[in-house]
Design a protein around this motif. Structure first.
Motif, PDB file in Angstrom:
ATOM      1  N   SER A   1     -65.399  38.303  55.853  1.00 30.02           N
ATOM      2  CA  SER A   1     -65.370  38.792  57.227  1.00 30.02           C
ATOM      3  C   SER A   1     -65.392  40.322  57.277  1.00 30.02           C
ATOM      4  O   SER A   1     -64.579  40.982  56.645  1.00 30.02           O
ATOM      5  CB  SER A   1     -64.110  38.277  57.933  1.00 30.02           C
ATOM      6  OG  SER A   1     -64.020  38.799  59.239  1.00 30.02           O
ATOM      7  N   GLY A   2     -66.364  40.867  58.018  1.00 37.95           N
ATOM      8  CA  GLY A   2     -66.447  42.310  58.228  1.00 37.95           C
ATOM      9  C   GLY A   2     -67.263  43.061  57.203  1.00 37.95           C
ATOM     10  O   GLY A   2     -67.696  44.200  57.469  1.00 37.95           O
TER      11      GLY A   2
ATOM     12  N   MET B   1     -58.872  48.028  55.400  1.00 39.27           N
ATOM     13  CA  MET B   1     -58.871  46.597  55.085  1.00 39.27           C
ATOM     14  C   MET B   1     -57.729  46.314  54.129  1.00 39.27           C
ATOM     15  O   MET B   1     -57.508  47.068  53.187  1.00 39.27           O
ATOM     16  CB  MET B   1     -60.198  46.198  54.435  1.00 39.27           C
ATOM     17  CG  MET B   1     -61.428  46.552  55.258  1.00 39.27           C
ATOM     18  SD  MET B   1     -62.952  46.525  54.282  1.00 39.27           S
ATOM     19  CE  MET B   1     -63.106  44.771  53.938  1.00 39.27           C
TER      20      MET B   1
ATOM     21  N   SER C   1     -59.242  42.133  50.328  1.00 34.78           N
ATOM     22  CA  SER C   1     -60.237  41.723  51.320  1.00 34.78           C
ATOM     23  C   SER C   1     -61.656  42.113  50.944  1.00 34.78           C
ATOM     24  O   SER C   1     -62.578  41.916  51.732  1.00 34.78           O
ATOM     25  CB  SER C   1     -59.884  42.327  52.688  1.00 34.78           C
ATOM     26  OG  SER C   1     -59.760  43.734  52.597  1.00 34.78           O
TER      27      SER C   1
ATOM     28  N   HIS D   1     -63.844  50.596  61.035  1.00 33.97           N
ATOM     29  CA  HIS D   1     -63.637  49.153  60.917  1.00 33.97           C
ATOM     30  C   HIS D   1     -62.199  48.905  60.475  1.00 33.97           C
ATOM     31  O   HIS D   1     -61.800  49.312  59.384  1.00 33.97           O
ATOM     32  CB  HIS D   1     -64.594  48.546  59.885  1.00 33.97           C
ATOM     33  CG  HIS D   1     -66.043  48.720  60.222  1.00 33.97           C
ATOM     34  ND1 HIS D   1     -66.790  47.742  60.824  1.00 33.97           N
ATOM     35  CD2 HIS D   1     -66.887  49.787  60.039  1.00 33.97           C
ATOM     36  CE1 HIS D   1     -68.031  48.175  60.998  1.00 33.97           C
ATOM     37  NE2 HIS D   1     -68.109  49.419  60.529  1.00 33.97           N
TER      38      HIS D   1
ATOM     39  N   LEU E   1     -59.874  45.814  59.786  1.00 31.24           N
ATOM     40  CA  LEU E   1     -60.109  44.383  59.634  1.00 31.24           C
ATOM     41  C   LEU E   1     -59.001  43.680  58.866  1.00 31.24           C
ATOM     42  O   LEU E   1     -58.327  44.279  58.028  1.00 31.24           O
ATOM     43  CB  LEU E   1     -61.433  44.151  58.878  1.00 31.24           C
ATOM     44  CG  LEU E   1     -62.700  44.755  59.496  1.00 31.24           C
ATOM     45  CD1 LEU E   1     -63.829  44.698  58.496  1.00 31.24           C
ATOM     46  CD2 LEU E   1     -63.079  44.017  60.766  1.00 31.24           C
ATOM     47  N   GLY E   2     -58.866  42.402  59.137  1.00 31.86           N
ATOM     48  CA  GLY E   2     -58.165  41.487  58.251  1.00 31.86           C
ATOM     49  C   GLY E   2     -56.665  41.586  58.189  1.00 31.86           C
ATOM     50  O   GLY E   2     -56.053  41.012  57.291  1.00 31.86           O
TER      51      GLY E   2
ATOM     52  N   SER F   1     -55.318  48.075  65.043  1.00 34.04           N
ATOM     53  CA  SER F   1     -56.274  46.979  65.177  1.00 34.04           C
ATOM     54  C   SER F   1     -56.248  46.425  66.598  1.00 34.04           C
ATOM     55  O   SER F   1     -55.181  46.146  67.143  1.00 34.04           O
ATOM     56  CB  SER F   1     -55.943  45.867  64.177  1.00 34.04           C
ATOM     57  OG  SER F   1     -56.762  44.741  64.415  1.00 34.04           O
TER      58      SER F   1
ATOM     59  N   GLU G   1     -57.028  43.598  67.358  1.00 32.16           N
ATOM     60  CA  GLU G   1     -56.684  42.177  67.297  1.00 32.16           C
ATOM     61  C   GLU G   1     -55.352  41.886  67.991  1.00 32.16           C
ATOM     62  O   GLU G   1     -55.138  40.778  68.485  1.00 32.16           O
ATOM     63  CB  GLU G   1     -56.592  41.718  65.839  1.00 32.16           C
ATOM     64  CG  GLU G   1     -57.919  41.641  65.105  1.00 32.16           C
ATOM     65  CD  GLU G   1     -57.713  41.189  63.670  1.00 32.16           C
ATOM     66  OE1 GLU G   1     -57.991  40.012  63.382  1.00 32.16           O
ATOM     67  OE2 GLU G   1     -57.265  42.000  62.846  1.00 32.16           O
TER      68      GLU G   1
END
Length: 641
Positions: free
Chosen positions: A26-27, A45, A49, A202, A204-205, A484, A486
């Protein structure tokens, strides 16, 4: 100019043909596309990852040399070995190589025979090396562990500050900065210090749903260690029933070498095969312990934070912290070593108020004041010119000059910083030689940097303390800290201890991870706890049953308490509710003194029940409603049937 479709085709071809990967994680594809398109990129990240592919693959499809800045020789060697095995020309350039070896690598770089060159940031002090880079085409600059460039980072290294100037001298090649641990403040500092131009960012994760995050508070070190022993023993005893959740081993992190040694000894005394890893072991011993750990020779590895960098073991089922880390960045990096195979793993922080005092001690001893620096150069200035003074003698004299007000740790930290700045040399004979005598202004600047770094470290400790005392959602806390987006998706993650008590039903895409076993084990463990204490003429309240099963009360860990800590993944309040439901269904009764007794029906079920259907319907309905995903067998914490 290459079109987006051309870039995608080249990337996919390299993934399949050279790296032999079935798919990107992912990403990864988006990051790689940005880099190959020539756009500066910042990638935050978590550990494990797949950050290295984000510059290794672009290096293959882009023109020119890819220069990778990495802080550790061991990490360089591992990556170079992997790249060479794939027939990708790569090399590492560091002080551990002979002069002839370094010259040969530089010649290969000059002739264009190297595609990826790994160097430490200290290499940029070498003017000849800088001249070499200006003679070749540097198509990509990759800065690994980029948080080291920021004074706000948890591992600041001054030599990383040279990278921005180096990048400018090379006409600003596309640059990717990678880190697993960068707060929003550190991210801004990385972009500024590297002179990145409108970078693609980015993050991510950080919501790793197979990791169960948990904090447990204790009043004493003894109760904390007892819980750790029970926790590790519990993972071993439960393996036959929960192979998917507990197969594998774990890491137990300690704050100090003394704490690590004591914990390791205690584990071994309880029949747990534990390895020990810390910085004072010989290099050979550290290597041997790490190899044994990677080959599953231990039930667990007890270590200080000296262990972990570059370790990629997929089946680590838990990371247990016996004390606070230095920061939330460090904690998430250490915890992130668990569950890299995608299977469930637990990340548990065991906390007492004393832990903060230990970290504060470390912070104070990592910030030498101007009086320490002045004392060091006063002693060095009185020594004969060009003659090193022994380290022990220097430390002793510096302490005398400072009236014994500075600790050996402060002196050691000051010497390390002075060596990094090339103001002193430390010879292999353990002697210290002054290379240049700094001015008073330079000494004041050194002391100011120390004070600034101390303030940063204190702020980071406060953030980690806030994480330990958080009462909402630990995953959301982490996501928000690292910037993030998210974290806006949910208010509860359903894989931390703070989210278990009130699952939000039917949240799309979110699995409820508990309990990590067939549902009928919950009432069986409650009944077994009551029965085993009753054999010793001890009766328990529902609160005491909960304290036994969660491992919250050390005074209840008696020989009869074989179920101690077996439901540690549940809050005590959850078990008390379960006790009430079991009373309502006639499996046990409660005396006027609120003590629990098992009924004849409860004893029959305890001896015969092998599935949830063997319990009263009302209890079945409650458990299925309370844990719908677990009842359906779709939770990642459920063993494969």
């Amino acid at each position: 100019m290459a079109t987006p479709d051309d870039i995608q085709n080249r990337i996919e071809d390299a993934r399949e043909r050279i790296f032999k990967l079935a798919a990107f994680r992912s990403g990864q594809r988006d990051i790689i596309c940005d880099i190959v398109s020539g756009r500066d990129t910042l990638a935050v990240m978590p550990t494990g990852s797949g950050k290295s592919l984000c510059y290794q693959l672009p290096a293959v499809v882009m023109h020119g040399l890819t220069l990778v800045i990495s802080p550790l020789i061991a990490l360089m060697k591992d990556q170079v070995d992997v790249l060479l095995a794939r027939n990708i020309p790569a090399a590492q350039l560091h002080s551990g190589l002979s002069f002839a070896q370094q010259q040969a690598i530089c010649e290969d770089v000059a002739q264009g025979r190297i595609k990826l060159l790994f160097v430490a940031p200290e290499r940029f002090r070498n003017q000849d090396f800088q001249a070499l880079l200006r003679q070749v085409e540097v198509g990509l600059l990759a800065v690994d562990e980029a948080h080291c460039i920021s004074q706000w980072g948890h591992d600041f290294r001054p030599d990383y500050r040279r990278i921005g100037q180096l990048r400018d001298s090379l006409d600003g090649p596309p640059t990717i900065a990678l880190t697993a641990t960068a707060s929003t403040q550190v991210q801004r500092d990385i972009v500024e210090q590297l002179h990145l131009s409108k970078p693609s960012v980015h993050i991510l994760g950080f919501d790793r749903r197979n990791l169960l995050f948990c904090v447990r508070h204790f009043r004493s070190e003894a109760s904390k260690l007892a819980y750790a022993i029970d926790f590790v023993k519990g993972t071993l005893s439960q393996r036959p029933f929960q192979r998917s959740a507990y197969e594998g081993c774990g890491i137990v992190y300690a704050a100090t070498i003394k704490q690590a040694e004591a914990a390791c000894e205690a584990f071994r005394a309880h029949g747990i095969r534990a390895g020990l890893y810390h910085a004072r072991l010989s290099p050979e011993r550290r290597s041997s312990v790490q190899d044994d750990f990677m080959n599953d020779a231990y039930h667990c590895l007890v270590a200080t934070t000296a262990f972990g960098m570059g370790v990629d073991k997929p089946n680590i089922r838990y990371v247990l912290h016996l004390a606070l880390s230095s920061s939330l960045e460090a904690y998430t990096q250490e915890s992130g070593r668990a569950g890299r195979d995608g299977m469930p793993a637990q990340c548990v922080l065991l906390f007492t108020k004393r832990d903060a005092r230990i970290q504060d001690y470390f912070i104070q001893n990592a910030a030498p004041g101007i009086e320490v620096y002045r004392a060091i150069f006063e002693v060095l200035g009185e020594a004969p010119s060009n003659q090193p003074i022994r380290l022990e003698e220097l430390a002793k004299t510096v302490r005398e000059v400072c009236d014994d007000k500075c600790t050996p740790s402060l002196i050691e930290t000051a010497l390390r910083k002075l060596r990094v700045m090339a103001l002193i040399d430390i010879s292999s004979e353990n002697g210290v030689l002054c290379r240049t005598m700094p001015s008073s202004q330079e000494l004041r600047k050194l002391a100011q940097e120390s004070e600034k770094q101390k303030a940063v470290s204190e702020d980071k400790l406060r953030v980690l303390m806030a994480y330990a005392y958080d009462d909402k959602c630990r995953t959301r806390f982490i996501l928000r800290y690292f910037g993030s987006k998210e974290y806006r998706r949910f208010s509860r993650c359903h894989h931390c201890d703070l989210c278990h008590a009130s699952f939000a039903p039917g949240v799309p895409g979110l699995a409820e991870p508990l309990p990590p076993e067939s549902l009928h084990f919950l009432p069986l463990k409650v009944l077994s706890t009551i029965a085993r204490f009753a054999q010793q003429s001890i009766r328990l309240t529902s609160r005491q049953v909960a304290d036994v099963l969660t491992g919250n009360d050390r005074s209840l860990q008696m020989p009869c308490a074989t179920t101690y800590g077996l439901l540690a993944y549940l809050p005590a309040s959850e078990i008390q509710v379960l006790c009430a439901v079991m009373r309502d269904t006639g499996l046990m009764v409660q005396t006027p003194a609120r003590l629990l007794e098992i009924t004849p029906e409860g004893r029959d079920r305890m001896s015969q029940a092998q599935a949830l259907r063997h319990f009263p319907m009302a209890l079945q309905d409650y458990l299925r409603c309370r844990f719908p995903d677990a009842a359906a067998g779709s939770s990642p914490w459920m063993p494969q049937r």
